[in-house]
Design a protein around this motif. Structure first.
Motif, PDB file in Angstrom:
ATOM      1  N   LYS A   1       0.825  -1.210   0.000  1.00  0.00           N
ATOM      2  CA  LYS A   1       0.000   0.000   0.000  1.00  0.00           C
ATOM      3  C   LYS A   1       0.860   1.261   0.000  1.00  0.00           C
ATOM      4  O   LYS A   1       0.592   2.208  -0.748  1.00  0.00           O
ATOM      5  N   SER A   2       1.904   1.297   0.818  1.00  0.00           N
ATOM      6  CA  SER A   2       2.762   2.482   0.849  1.00  0.00           C
ATOM      7  C   SER A   2       3.544   2.643  -0.455  1.00  0.00           C
ATOM      8  O   SER A   2       3.746   3.760  -0.923  1.00  0.00           O
ATOM      9  N   LEU A   3       3.962   1.533  -1.050  1.00  0.00           N
ATOM     10  CA  LEU A   3       4.637   1.592  -2.352  1.00  0.00           C
ATOM     11  C   LEU A   3       3.687   2.137  -3.408  1.00  0.00           C
ATOM     12  O   LEU A   3       4.040   3.035  -4.172  1.00  0.00           O
ATOM     13  N   ARG A   4       2.473   1.612  -3.443  1.00  0.00           N
ATOM     14  CA  ARG A   4       1.486   2.081  -4.435  1.00  0.00           C
ATOM     15  C   ARG A   4       1.190   3.573  -4.272  1.00  0.00           C
ATOM     16  O   ARG A   4       1.080   4.307  -5.245  1.00  0.00           O
ATOM     17  N   ARG A   5       1.063   4.019  -3.034  1.00  0.00           N
ATOM     18  CA  ARG A   5       0.799   5.443  -2.777  1.00  0.00           C
ATOM     19  C   ARG A   5       1.953   6.303  -3.295  1.00  0.00           C
ATOM     20  O   ARG A   5       1.744   7.329  -3.944  1.00  0.00           O
ATOM     21  N   ALA A   6       3.179   5.897  -3.019  1.00  0.00           N
ATOM     22  CA  ALA A   6       4.347   6.659  -3.483  1.00  0.00           C
ATOM     23  C   ALA A   6       4.405   6.694  -5.006  1.00  0.00           C
ATOM     24  O   ALA A   6       4.681   7.740  -5.609  1.00  0.00           O
ATOM     25  N   VAL A   7       4.130   5.557  -5.638  1.00  0.00           N
ATOM     26  CA  VAL A   7       4.159   5.498  -7.100  1.00  0.00           C
ATOM     27  C   VAL A   7       3.058   6.378  -7.688  1.00  0.00           C
ATOM     28  O   VAL A   7       3.293   7.125  -8.646  1.00  0.00           O
ATOM     29  N   GLU A   8       1.854   6.330  -7.120  1.00  0.00           N
ATOM     30  CA  GLU A   8       0.762   7.178  -7.610  1.00  0.00           C
ATOM     31  C   GLU A   8       1.119   8.653  -7.494  1.00  0.00           C
ATOM     32  O   GLU A   8       0.878   9.441  -8.413  1.00  0.00           O
ATOM     33  N   GLN A   9       1.696   9.046  -6.369  1.00  0.00           N
ATOM     34  CA  GLN A   9       2.083  10.446  -6.183  1.00  0.00           C
ATOM     35  C   GLN A   9       3.195  10.840  -7.151  1.00  0.00           C
ATOM     36  O   GLN A   9       3.196  11.951  -7.696  1.00  0.00           O
ATOM     37  N   TYR A  10       4.134   9.926  -7.376  1.00  0.00           N
ATOM     38  CA  TYR A  10       5.213  10.234  -8.313  1.00  0.00           C
ATOM     39  C   TYR A  10       4.670  10.367  -9.733  1.00  0.00           C
ATOM     40  O   TYR A  10       5.070  11.282 -10.470  1.00  0.00           O
ATOM     41  N   ILE A  11       3.756   9.489 -10.120  1.00  0.00           N
ATOM     42  CA  ILE A  11       3.175   9.570 -11.466  1.00  0.00           C
ATOM     43  C   ILE A  11       2.462  10.899 -11.649  1.00  0.00           C
ATOM     44  O   ILE A  11       2.601  11.549 -12.693  1.00  0.00           O
ATOM     45  N   ASP A  12       1.721  11.325 -10.641  1.00  0.00           N
ATOM     46  CA  ASP A  12       1.049  12.623 -10.717  1.00  0.00           C
ATOM     47  C   ASP A  12       2.078  13.741 -10.895  1.00  0.00           C
ATOM     48  O   ASP A  12       1.923  14.611 -11.755  1.00  0.00           O
ATOM     49  N   HIS A  13       3.137  13.706 -10.117  1.00  0.00           N
ATOM     50  CA  HIS A  13       4.205  14.699 -10.237  1.00  0.00           C
ATOM     51  C   HIS A  13       4.862  14.626 -11.621  1.00  0.00           C
ATOM     52  O   HIS A  13       5.062  15.645 -12.278  1.00  0.00           O
ATOM     53  N   PHE A  14       5.176  13.430 -12.072  1.00  0.00           N
ATOM     54  CA  PHE A  14       5.871  13.219 -13.343  1.00  0.00           C
ATOM     55  C   PHE A  14       5.046  13.741 -14.518  1.00  0.00           C
ATOM     56  O   PHE A  14       5.578  14.341 -15.437  1.00  0.00           O
ATOM     57  N   THR A  15       3.723  13.526 -14.481  1.00  0.00           N
ATOM     58  CA  THR A  15       2.886  13.894 -15.621  1.00  0.00           C
ATOM     59  C   THR A  15       2.361  15.319 -15.579  1.00  0.00           C
ATOM     60  O   THR A  15       1.840  15.796 -16.576  1.00  0.00           O
ATOM     61  N   THR A  16       2.486  16.001 -14.439  1.00  0.00           N
ATOM     62  CA  THR A  16       1.938  17.356 -14.361  1.00  0.00           C
ATOM     63  C   THR A  16       2.961  18.442 -14.083  1.00  0.00           C
ATOM     64  O   THR A  16       2.678  19.612 -14.309  1.00  0.00           O
TER      65      THR A  16
END
Length: 90
Positions: A59-74
């Motif tokens: 769960k913590s890995l998924r949360r970090a990846v989701e936040q990074y993807i948001d940062h990476f794409t925006t």
């Protein structure tokens, strides 16, 4: 899905994709540049995010990846790829 010949892409994994109606397109052997966007993203997320954290759960890995993807794409211009455009603007 485009993938290379990494041993992580097992027959079982490919079967799961096929069963999910995901078309798998495999790159040519020895041509990582055929999948340049993915290679760049994987390198960036490992270097800029995952390598700096310790995860105690999926769960913590998924949360970090989701936040990074948001940062990476925006937020992060990828000038080497698109002339200083943000990925979402391409």
């Amino acid at each position: 899905m485009s993938c290379d010949h990494d041993p992580l892409y097992t027959k079982e994994f490919r079967q799961i994709l096929t069963d999910s109606e995901v078309e798998v397109i495999q790159t040519r052997v020895g041509c990582p540049q055929q999948n340049g966007y993915a290679e760049s993203f994987v390198s960036a997320i490992k270097r800029e995010c995952i390598d700096h954290m310790i995860f105690f759960s999926e769960k913590s890995l998924r949360r970090a990846v989701e936040q990074y993807i948001d940062h990476f794409t925006t937020s992060v211009p990828r000038s080497a790829v698109a002339g200083d455009q943000l990925p979402r603007d391409r």
